[in-house]
Design an enzyme around this catalytic site. Sequence first.
Site, PDB file in Angstrom:
ATOM      1  N   SER A   1      13.524  -6.921  11.383  1.00 14.35           N
ATOM      2  CA  SER A   1      12.274  -6.902  12.143  1.00 14.35           C
ATOM      3  C   SER A   1      12.556  -7.112  13.631  1.00 14.35           C
ATOM      4  O   SER A   1      13.248  -6.298  14.250  1.00 14.35           O
ATOM      5  CB  SER A   1      11.312  -7.930  11.570  1.00 14.35           C
ATOM      6  OG  SER A   1      10.017  -7.766  12.086  1.00 14.35           O
TER       7      SER A   1
ATOM      8  N   ASP B   1       5.793  -0.804   4.602  1.00 16.59           N
ATOM      9  CA  ASP B   1       5.917  -1.547   5.857  1.00 16.59           C
ATOM     10  C   ASP B   1       5.243  -0.790   6.999  1.00 16.59           C
ATOM     11  O   ASP B   1       5.502   0.404   7.186  1.00 16.59           O
ATOM     12  CB  ASP B   1       7.411  -1.719   6.158  1.00 16.59           C
ATOM     13  CG  ASP B   1       7.702  -2.542   7.387  1.00 16.59           C
ATOM     14  OD1 ASP B   1       6.754  -3.010   8.051  1.00 16.59           O
ATOM     15  OD2 ASP B   1       8.896  -2.731   7.680  1.00 16.59           O
TER      16      ASP B   1
ATOM     17  N   HIS C   1       7.521  -5.265   4.213  1.00 16.80           N
ATOM     18  CA  HIS C   1       8.196  -5.888   5.341  1.00 16.80           C
ATOM     19  C   HIS C   1       8.488  -7.350   4.996  1.00 16.80           C
ATOM     20  O   HIS C   1       7.695  -8.027   4.366  1.00 16.80           O
ATOM     21  CB  HIS C   1       7.277  -5.825   6.556  1.00 16.80           C
ATOM     22  CG  HIS C   1       7.928  -6.267   7.822  1.00 16.80           C
ATOM     23  ND1 HIS C   1       8.594  -5.402   8.658  1.00 16.80           N
ATOM     24  CD2 HIS C   1       8.030  -7.491   8.411  1.00 16.80           C
ATOM     25  CE1 HIS C   1       9.064  -6.064   9.694  1.00 16.80           C
ATOM     26  NE2 HIS C   1       8.741  -7.345   9.562  1.00 16.80           N
TER      27      HIS C   1
END
Length: 345
Positions: free
Chosen positions: A189, A281, A311
Amino acid sequence: MLEKLCADMLDLSGQAPYQRLRMYIEMSDTLPYVRLDVALFLQFLNAVPGPKFWEVPADDARAMTAAMRDVADAPVGELAVIRDISIPGPAGSIPARVYDKRENRGAGPVMVFYHGGGFVIGSLYTYEPYCAEVARLLDLPVISIDYRLSPEHTFPAPAEDCEAATRWIASSPAELGLEVTGLITSGDSAGGNLTIVTTMALRDNPAAVPVLVQHPIYPVVTLDADWPSMREFATGYLLTDEAMAYFGEGHAATPGDYRAEPLNFDQTGMPPSLVTTASLDPLRDQGIAYVEKLKRAGVRVEHLSAEGTIHGHITIRQAIPSTQQDVEGYVSALKSILAEVMADA
């Protein structure tokens, strides 16, 4: 209450609610594919009462994330080395943590890991189970970097810390206690962003040893929010549009800077890359666009898509047991790429 809810969520022994959920998913032809354990986790997560982390100050949000680790992530497990170190940085010392399967190790590559959390809420603690597991599976040292967080330290402070820490590690200082011959940069991320921009910085101004492979995991590569996956998965899939707005406001990235939007900058000369995305995601499409950017630049790249999951899945292996297979698959692919790179050296 959180522990009880999570325990109920993890009971996959066939109770009626789980059976109903299974039937609902299997019969629906209008929803994207969702793994059964992912669906159960999302059902739990979206029903948890009280404020969400993006509705409270950063310190409270960090505490909520840390509390979730113990009930949603796997145990840290046994490891020969878990050791804290301090790295000199541009604004003072940078805490870091070394994970190693072996007490004694000869010269070789190390992984430098940059945690996720939107540049706001991640920590050494919240990513310890994942880093320990990668150190076991990869059989290489993993060094997790506790870079400065926003909003106390806004853009580009996290990137500055990660570059400085990685250069220090590459120099094999005595305090590290390892002879480093090459680097694997990795993170998820926000940490995926830091993986890419640190690797770009070391491409343009090499460190003492090269980056052999980069492994960004569902990375943030642009400030542009106009992606189909951003619209499709904006609500109900853990990373929401509200959470992304919270992170964006806190981090205050500068548009047009390569550290905010590496997708818009040349990727020629980047090392072999393993890029991971997740099908549910919001960041999926920009991650895929980054894969295509690497290909057009002539970079060897392998793309792994974790189908039916969300995610942030690498830090919720207990809540979503199928994630263990994902993580093992990522490390297996990373091993293969690394072996080829080292054979060609």
